[in-house]
Design an enzyme around this catalytic site. Structure first.
Site, mmCIF file in Angstrom:
data_model
loop_
_atom_site.group_PDB
_atom_site.id
_atom_site.type_symbol
_atom_site.label_atom_id
_atom_site.label_comp_id
_atom_site.label_asym_id
_atom_site.label_seq_id
_atom_site.Cartn_x
_atom_site.Cartn_y
_atom_site.Cartn_z
ATOM 1 N N HIS A 1 22.937 -91.302 -63.814
ATOM 2 C CA HIS A 1 22.717 -91.557 -64.771
ATOM 3 C C HIS A 1 21.072 -91.176 -65.287
ATOM 4 O O HIS A 1 20.446 -90.269 -65.767
ATOM 5 C CB HIS A 1 23.124 -92.600 -65.480
ATOM 6 C CG HIS A 1 24.878 -92.611 -64.552
ATOM 7 N ND1 HIS A 1 25.407 -91.514 -65.779
ATOM 8 C CD2 HIS A 1 25.388 -93.677 -64.080
ATOM 9 C CE1 HIS A 1 26.767 -91.975 -65.206
ATOM 10 N NE2 HIS A 1 26.615 -93.079 -64.600
ATOM 11 N N HIS B 1 25.912 -99.913 -55.707
ATOM 12 C CA HIS B 1 26.765 -99.727 -57.000
ATOM 13 C C HIS B 1 25.762 -99.067 -57.595
ATOM 14 O O HIS B 1 25.683 -98.766 -58.224
ATOM 15 C CB HIS B 1 28.211 -100.630 -56.744
ATOM 16 C CG HIS B 1 29.005 -100.149 -57.923
ATOM 17 N ND1 HIS B 1 28.281 -100.369 -59.269
ATOM 18 C CD2 HIS B 1 29.993 -99.208 -58.630
ATOM 19 C CE1 HIS B 1 29.324 -100.418 -59.859
ATOM 20 N NE2 HIS B 1 29.316 -99.383 -59.483
ATOM 21 N N TYR C 1 34.406 -97.070 -53.762
ATOM 22 C CA TYR C 1 33.830 -98.257 -53.726
ATOM 23 C C TYR C 1 35.079 -99.084 -54.284
ATOM 24 O O TYR C 1 35.090 -100.842 -53.975
ATOM 25 C CB TYR C 1 33.021 -98.849 -55.319
ATOM 26 C CG TYR C 1 33.973 -98.869 -56.420
ATOM 27 C CD1 TYR C 1 34.634 -99.441 -56.761
ATOM 28 C CD2 TYR C 1 32.750 -97.793 -56.547
ATOM 29 C CE1 TYR C 1 35.233 -99.016 -58.316
ATOM 30 C CE2 TYR C 1 33.731 -97.305 -58.511
ATOM 31 C CZ TYR C 1 34.639 -98.461 -59.216
ATOM 32 O OH TYR C 1 34.678 -97.385 -60.647
ATOM 33 N N HIS D 1 34.492 -90.761 -58.450
ATOM 34 C CA HIS D 1 35.147 -91.566 -58.610
ATOM 35 C C HIS D 1 36.430 -91.184 -59.476
ATOM 36 O O HIS D 1 36.670 -90.308 -60.182
ATOM 37 C CB HIS D 1 34.700 -92.738 -59.629
ATOM 38 C CG HIS D 1 33.215 -93.320 -60.023
ATOM 39 N ND1 HIS D 1 33.572 -93.836 -58.768
ATOM 40 C CD2 HIS D 1 32.434 -93.187 -60.322
ATOM 41 C CE1 HIS D 1 31.608 -94.294 -59.379
ATOM 42 N NE2 HIS D 1 31.648 -93.516 -60.400
ATOM 43 N N ARG E 1 23.716 -104.507 -60.621
ATOM 44 C CA ARG E 1 24.080 -105.532 -60.954
ATOM 45 C C ARG E 1 25.423 -106.220 -59.923
ATOM 46 O O ARG E 1 25.667 -107.539 -59.466
ATOM 47 C CB ARG E 1 26.211 -104.973 -61.983
ATOM 48 C CG ARG E 1 25.160 -104.011 -63.743
ATOM 49 C CD ARG E 1 26.200 -105.015 -64.326
ATOM 50 N NE ARG E 1 27.738 -103.453 -63.742
ATOM 51 C CZ ARG E 1 27.512 -101.743 -63.737
ATOM 52 N NH1 ARG E 1 26.246 -102.209 -64.579
ATOM 53 N NH2 ARG E 1 28.228 -101.300 -63.936
ATOM 54 N N ASP F 1 31.688 -87.650 -62.401
ATOM 55 C CA ASP F 1 31.556 -88.922 -62.769
ATOM 56 C C ASP F 1 33.290 -89.517 -62.458
ATOM 57 O O ASP F 1 33.906 -89.560 -62.371
ATOM 58 C CB ASP F 1 30.787 -89.692 -63.684
ATOM 59 C CG ASP F 1 30.766 -90.739 -64.044
ATOM 60 O OD1 ASP F 1 30.914 -91.841 -63.479
ATOM 61 O OD2 ASP F 1 29.649 -91.633 -64.341
ATOM 62 N N ARG G 1 35.615 -99.683 -68.969
ATOM 63 C CA ARG G 1 35.439 -100.667 -67.651
ATOM 64 C C ARG G 1 37.032 -101.470 -67.683
ATOM 65 O O ARG G 1 38.270 -100.799 -66.579
ATOM 66 C CB ARG G 1 34.522 -101.236 -67.706
ATOM 67 C CG ARG G 1 34.479 -101.473 -66.512
ATOM 68 C CD ARG G 1 32.919 -102.274 -65.611
ATOM 69 N NE ARG G 1 32.978 -103.650 -65.939
ATOM 70 C CZ ARG G 1 31.587 -104.598 -65.413
ATOM 71 N NH1 ARG G 1 31.622 -103.759 -64.756
ATOM 72 N NH2 ARG G 1 32.503 -105.560 -66.104
ATOM 73 N N GLU H 1 22.538 -96.563 -66.634
ATOM 74 C CA GLU H 1 23.026 -96.230 -67.428
ATOM 75 C C GLU H 1 23.607 -96.878 -68.624
ATOM 76 O O GLU H 1 23.721 -96.705 -69.815
ATOM 77 C CB GLU H 1 24.585 -96.308 -66.769
ATOM 78 C CG GLU H 1 25.706 -95.784 -68.009
ATOM 79 C CD GLU H 1 27.402 -95.543 -66.493
ATOM 80 O OE1 GLU H 1 26.995 -96.234 -65.347
ATOM 81 O OE2 GLU H 1 28.060 -95.062 -67.308
ATOM 82 N N HIS I 1 23.956 -96.379 -59.069
ATOM 83 C CA HIS I 1 23.765 -96.226 -60.711
ATOM 84 C C HIS I 1 22.810 -96.851 -61.033
ATOM 85 O O HIS I 1 22.046 -97.652 -60.560
ATOM 86 C CB HIS I 1 25.492 -96.822 -61.133
ATOM 87 C CG HIS I 1 26.758 -95.822 -60.529
ATOM 88 N ND1 HIS I 1 27.329 -96.636 -60.389
ATOM 89 C CD2 HIS I 1 27.246 -94.884 -61.187
ATOM 90 C CE1 HIS I 1 28.442 -96.350 -59.787
ATOM 91 N NE2 HIS I 1 28.252 -94.850 -60.279
HETATM 92 ZN ZN ZN Z 1 29.844 -93.591 -61.856
#
Ligand code: ZN
Length: 449
Positions: A271, A209, A126, A66, A212, A322, A87, A237, A234
């Site tokens: 992950h 993604h 994203y 990313h 979630r 990542d 985050r 993770e 993902h």
């Molecule tokens: Zn990632």
């Protein structure tokens, strides 16, 4: 010398070939591909070749990136906290970017990758839309900025355009900066992605993604839309994601993906940290790839995934930087082995050859570049030459260089036959440190507004 006028014959002191390390390897390149690879050729004076002292490896594939997370390096270590508090800081950076500033930042980040020997990046992208989720006039302006940035830095890219619809496993709507990530359902996403065109240096892939961010029914639709395309997701993770998935769906994230048609050789699970034995069997039996990101997983206190048992089960292993807490393919590769050692209290789970294969051929395959990542006739001509006389590598067995070298030991990089790094300097982004500094200053100033 411009990259396009690169010489086409290289003489390697050592080269990492398909069957292992070889000495005195003469390599010829035409039209961006290897034509001949010949070990045991004495270096002759007067021959029109580029001498590459040290160990020359295939090009590294950074299978999970990313780009904008680079802005957080060295800025998130002041307190305690978890992935979830990190985050929040990441979202502040996401809120600050527009297509121009993201292009500047990604160009600098990809140039940093090139200096580290990365010849191809998988950009799990994203950050699609403008503030509040309003599409740009060019709906793929952000993705186009990334594709252009990779070209500027002289590397290939697979743009893994990412579906992101909800903020929680139980389907809460996107909130705050997350609105910039979302499309109007799977159809809206597919319509936008359908306008992106592949280029000689760029493939268009896809990502969901996470469980979630994509509801179960949308995962099924997404799987249908992406048949034959490299797909990344993902996976597990965080334990919290597993708990929520079990509560809402009565199955683990891996079981949910399998139910919805999102396992198999075209899929890479990023992950794959907190898995059950059944999950590992499911991924391995289906040939689903796994992409480990050890330097990020340790930085974010994610936990330690079990790379050995996943590869034993049948999952190809690739590697990614990542969040770019570190951009160093050597550190990433040996991190897999080192984490296994800490976990098992034994050494020797992966050989140097295993780790180099993960960082090169398997990573390229996970991004859809099945003709890259090996030094063999016919393959894309990527070369990464590592010094054996640096303070870090002096005295190192050339076959074990992955256990000693760092990104700073990369001296020369060739991508698709073009020299992009010579003597440790990037040829089209002359001062990568200054370029990063400028781009990060703009980004961070914006994120503090
Ligand atoms: Zn990632």
């Amino acid at each position: 010398m411009s990259p396009s006028t690169a010489p086409s014959r290289f003489h390697c002191e050592w080269a990492w070939l398909a069957d292992g390390l070889a000495a005195d390897v003469l390599i010829e390149v035409a039209d961006g591909r290897f034509t001949t690879v010949t070990p045991g050729v004495p270096l002759a004076a007067g021959l029109d070749v580029v001498w590459l002292p040290g160990v020359t490896l295939p090009g590294f594939a950074n299978a999970h990136s990313h780009a904008f997370h680079r802005a957080l390096r060295g800025r998130t270590h002041g307190g305690r906290g978890t992935f979830w508090t990190w985050r929040e800081q990441m979202y502040a950076v996401a809120a600050a970017l527009d297509p121009d500033s993201y292009h500047r930042l990604a160009r600098a980040v990809y140039a940093e990758m090139a200096l580290a020997g990365i010849t191809c990046v998988g950009e799990f992208h994203y950050l699609h839309h403008g503030p509040g989720g309003t599409p740009y006039d060019e709906p793929n302006a952000m993705g186009e900025a990334l594709i252009a940035a990779a070209a500027d830095a002289g590397i290939r890219i697979t743009l893994l355009d990412t579906l992101y619809l909800t903020s929680s496993v139980d389907g809460r709507p996107l909130e705050g900066v997350q609105r910039r990530f979302g499309d109007a359902g799977v159809d809206g996403w597919a319509d936008r992605v359908g306008r992106l065109a592949a280029r000689p240096h760029a493939k268009i892939g896809a990502a969901a993604h996470s469980v979630r961010a994509v509801p179960a029914a949308a995962l099924t639709e997404f799987a249908r839309h992406t048949e034959g395309v490299p797909v990344h997701v993902h996976l597990s993770e965080q334990r919290a994601e597993n708990d929520a998935c079990l509560a809402v769906h009565g199955r683990t994230p891996t079981e949910l993906l399998a139910d919805r048609g999102l396992t198999g050789p075209r899929v890479t699970a990023v992950h794959a940290t907190h898995l059950t034995d059944t999950d590992r069997t499911e991924l391995g039996d289906s040939g689903t790839g796994v992409c480990f990101c050890p330097t990020t997983e340790r930085d974010l206190a994610d936990g330690i995934g079990h790379a050995r048992s996943l590869t034993d089960a049948g999952s190809p292993l690739s590697l990614g930087s990542d969040s770019h807490a570190v951009i160093d393919p050597f550190e990433e590769a040996r991190g897999v082995e080192m984490h296994e050692r800490l976990h098992t209290e034994h050494r020797g789970h992966f050989t140097g050859a295993d780790l180099i294969t993960a960082a090169t051929a398997t990573g390229h395959a996970a991004l859809g570049w099945t003709d890259a990542g090996t030094i063999t006739p016919g393959a894309r001509a990527d070369l990464v030459t590592v010094s054996l006389t640096s303070p870090r590598t002096a005295g190192c067995d050339p076959a074990a260089v992955v256990f000693a070298a760092t990104a700073a030991d990369v001296r020369h990089v060739v991508t698709d036959g073009r020299v992009i790094v010579r003597d440790g300097a990037h040829l089209t982004v002359p001062d990568v440190g200054a370029t990063l500094t400028d781009a990060l200053h703009t980004t961070l100033t914006g994120s503090l507004r």
